[in-house]
Design an enzyme around this catalytic site. Structure first.
Site, PDB file in Angstrom:
ATOM      1  N   ASN A   1      63.323 -18.808  26.178  1.00 52.15           N
ATOM      2  CA  ASN A   1      63.217 -18.502  24.750  1.00 52.15           C
ATOM      3  C   ASN A   1      62.197 -19.472  24.172  1.00 52.15           C
ATOM      4  OD1 ASN A   1      63.520 -18.033  22.044  1.00 52.15           O
ATOM      5  ND2 ASN A   1      65.730 -18.346  21.990  1.00 52.15           N
TER       6      ASN A   1
ATOM      7  N   ARG B   1      63.090 -13.880  25.782  1.00 50.10           N
ATOM      8  CA  ARG B   1      63.639 -13.368  24.525  1.00 50.10           C
ATOM      9  C   ARG B   1      62.487 -13.181  23.545  1.00 50.10           C
ATOM     10  NH1 ARG B   1      65.637 -16.369  19.316  1.00 50.10           N
ATOM     11  NH2 ARG B   1      66.514 -14.578  18.259  1.00 50.10           N
TER      12      ARG B   1
ATOM     13  N   HIS C   1      69.228  -9.781  16.149  1.00 50.32           N
ATOM     14  CA  HIS C   1      70.446 -10.121  16.914  1.00 50.32           C
ATOM     15  C   HIS C   1      70.916  -8.923  17.750  1.00 50.32           C
ATOM     16  CE1 HIS C   1      71.551 -13.148  13.490  1.00 50.32           C
ATOM     17  NE2 HIS C   1      70.980 -13.811  14.493  1.00 50.32           N
TER      18      HIS C   1
ATOM     19  N   ARG D   1      69.121 -19.369   4.587  1.00 47.77           N
ATOM     20  CA  ARG D   1      68.431 -18.148   4.139  1.00 47.77           C
ATOM     21  C   ARG D   1      69.263 -17.422   3.081  1.00 47.77           C
ATOM     22  NH1 ARG D   1      67.550 -15.607   9.991  1.00 47.77           N
ATOM     23  NH2 ARG D   1      68.071 -17.625  10.873  1.00 47.77           N
TER      24      ARG D   1
ATOM     25  N   GLY E   1      81.584 -17.006  13.744  1.00 44.58           N
ATOM     26  CA  GLY E   1      82.466 -15.898  14.132  1.00 44.58           C
ATOM     27  C   GLY E   1      83.458 -16.295  15.220  1.00 44.58           C
TER      28      GLY E   1
ATOM     29  N   GLU F   1      73.767 -14.016  24.700  1.00 46.30           N
ATOM     30  CA  GLU F   1      72.475 -13.322  24.681  1.00 46.30           C
ATOM     31  C   GLU F   1      71.669 -13.622  25.945  1.00 46.30           C
ATOM     32  OE1 GLU F   1      72.428 -15.013  20.675  1.00 46.30           O
ATOM     33  OE2 GLU F   1      71.144 -13.352  20.111  1.00 46.30           O
TER      34      GLU F   1
END
Ligand code: AMP
Length: 397
Positions: free
Chosen positions: A8, A91, A181, A242, A334, A384
Site C-alpha cells: 500500500n 492497493r 473502502h 473529515r 466498528g 483488506e
C-alpha cells in the site's frame, strides 16, 4: 510457492505485508515512511523482535530495496530470496469507472490508473510510484496485481451514483459517486453471510466501516447498491478529521466570510473537521470518550453527532434496499468501540434490529444481536490486506 506481498504505497510511505497463502497467515509486515525526506522503517517478522531504524530512502525504489533486505535477512527476515514471492498485490484507492474488479497490472492498466489521478490526487500518484518501483526492483518476472477501493461499488445503479448537478460535469469531468473502502465492505458482507449460514445473494446487508475514515454501504444480494462516500472519501458520515456530507452552500459562505481560498477550504474539510472539528480535542475516538467521561460537552457532542449520522445512513440504506437482514460493524471503531455500537443501534428496534448488550461486549468476530432480533447485528473484523492477497493469488496462479 504461494507467498504474496501486499503493498500500500502512499506519496511518502509504503506499507507492506507478506502472506503465506498456504494457510493465509502473515509472515511479515512493516512500514517504510518519510520516503524522500529522510527514511524510517518499522518491520516485524515471525518471532523476530520488531526492527525499527532510520534508513535513508530517497525514493520508493530504495524503500523496496530496504524491505527486500529485511525480508531476506537472517536476523529480521522470513524468506531466503525474493524469488519465493509469487506476486505483488497493490492497493489502489481510485479506479474511477474503469475497473469493477482486480486486474493484473500491464502498461494499459498503469495508464488507466494514471488517468484516474485527477480523481484521487493525494493517493493514485503514490500508488503509481509504488507499482513502478516494484517492477523496477523486483523485475517483470514477479506479476503485479491492482486491487481497487472503488471496484466493489461499480455495481451501484446510475440513479444512486449520479449527483444532481448539470449533467455535463458527469460527462466532462466524471463527477459522480464512486465510493471507497470497497475491499472492506465486500469482505465483511461476504463473511457475515458465511457466519449466518445464508446465501449472500439472498441478504440485504448494511456494512458500517467505522475507522479514522468511515463509510457505510448498502449491499443487496452481495452487490453494492449505494454507499456513503462519494466522488471523494470526504462524503458521508463525519470522520476523524473529515467533515462528511454538508450543505454545499456552507463552503461558499465560509470562503466569503473567512476569506479562504479553495486550497484552504479543502484543507479545512479534510484535516480540521469531523469529530476533531466539533470537539476541538482529538480525531481519535478513545480520546473523545475519555474527555466525555470527564464532562467535556463538545467531546460528547462530537460522539453523539457521529452516532446520529451513522444511524441516519442505516435508515436511508434500509429504505433503499427495502429492509435490512444484517447490520455489520467493522474497522477500528466498528470493531472496538462497544459504546458507539450501542448508541448507533439505539432506536433501531422498529426495523427489527435489537442489540444484546452482553454479546456486544466483544472486539472479536461475533453475532451481537439479541435473541428474537429479526435482523442480525454482527462484528466482523475487516482484513483488506488478505482480500488483496487472495485476489492477487487468484489472478496470478
Ligand atoms: P482505523 O482507522 O480503522 O484504524 O480506526 C481508528 C479509530 O478507531 C480511532 O478513532 C480509534 O480511536 C478507534 N478505536 C480503536 N480502538 C478503539 C477502542 N478500543 N475503543 C474506541 N475506539 C477505538
Amino acid at each position: 510457492m504461494k507467498k504474496i506481498l501486499v503493498v500500500n504505497a502512499g506519496s511518502s510511505s509504503l506499507k507492506y505485508q507478506l502472506f503465506d497463502m498456504e494457510n493465509e497467515t502473515v509472515m511479515a509486515k512493516g512500514l517504510c515512511e518519510r520516503i524522500g525526506i529522510g527514511g524510517r522503517v518499522i518491520h516485524h517478522a515471525g518471532n523476530h523482535p520488531a526492527h525499527e531504524a532510520d534508513r535513508p530512502m530517497a525514493h520508493h525504489g530504495e524503500a523496496i530495496r530496504v524491505l527486500t533486505e529485511l525480508l531476506t535477512s537472517p536476523q529480521f527476515g522470513c524468506i531466503a530470496d525474493m524469488s519465493e514471492i509469487a506476486a505483488v498485490g497493490h492497493r489502489i484507492v481510485h479506479g474511477g469507472d474503469l475497473f469493477n474488479k482486480s486486474v493484473r497490472i500491464d502498461p494499459g492498466v498503469i495508464a488507466a490508473i494514471e488517468s484516474c489521478v485527477p480523481l484521487a490526487p493525494l493517493h493514485n500518484p503514490g500508488h503509481l510510484v509504488g507499482i513502478r518501483a516494484c517492477i523496477a526492483e523486483l523485475g517483470e518476472a514477479i506479476p503485479q496485481v491492482a486491487v481497487f477501493d472503488t471496484a466493489f461499488h461499480q455495481t451501484m445503479p446510475e440513479h444512486a451514483y449520479i449527483y444532481a448537478l448539470p449533467y455535463e460535469y458527469y460527462e466532462k469531468h466524471k463527477v459522480r459517486r464512486y465510493g471507497f473502502h470497497g475491499t472492506s465492505h465486500g469482505y465483511v458482507s461476504a463473511r457475515a453471510a458465511q457466519i449466518l449460514g445464508k446465501p449472500l445473494t439472498e441478504l440485504k446487508i448494511i456494512t458500517c466501516h467505522m475507522g479514522n475514515g468511515s463509510s457505510l454501504c448498502a449491499v443487496d444480494g452481495g452487490k453494492s447498491v449505494d454507499t456513503s462516500m462519494g466522488f471523494t472519501p470526504l462524503d458521508g458520515v463525519p470522520m476523524g478529521t473529515r467533515s462528511g456530507a454538508l450543505d454545499p452552500a456552507i463552503l461558499t459562505y465560509i470562503a466569503e466570510h473567512e476569506g479562504l481560498t479553495f486550497a484552504q477550504i479543502s484543507e479545512m474539510l479534510n484535516k480540521k473537521s469531523g469529530v476533531l472539528g466539533i470537539s476541538g480535542i482529538s480525531s481519535d475516538f478513545r480520546d473523545l470518550h475519555a474527555a466525555d467521561a470527564n464532562g467535556d460537552a463538545r467531546a460528547k457532542l462530537a460522539l453523539r453527532h457521529f452516532a446520529h449520522c451513522v444511524k441516519k445512513y442505516i435508515g436511508a440504506f434500509a429504505a433503499v434496499m427495502g429492509g435490512c437482514d444484517a447490520l455489520v460493524f467493522t474497522a477500528g471503531i466498528g470493531e472496538n468501540n462497544r459504546l458507539m455500537r450501542l448508541w448507533v443501534c439505539e432506536g433501531l428496534e422498529y426495523m427489527g434490529l435489537v442489540i444484546d448488550p452482553q454479546k456486544n461486549d466483544t472486539s472479536a468476530e461475533a453475532v451481537v444481536s439479541a435473541p428474537g432480533s429479526r435482523g442480525s447485528i454482527l462484528v466482523v473484523p475487516t482484513n483488506e490486506e488478505l482480500v488483496i492477497a487472495r485476489d492477487t493469488l487468484a489472478l496470478t496462479r
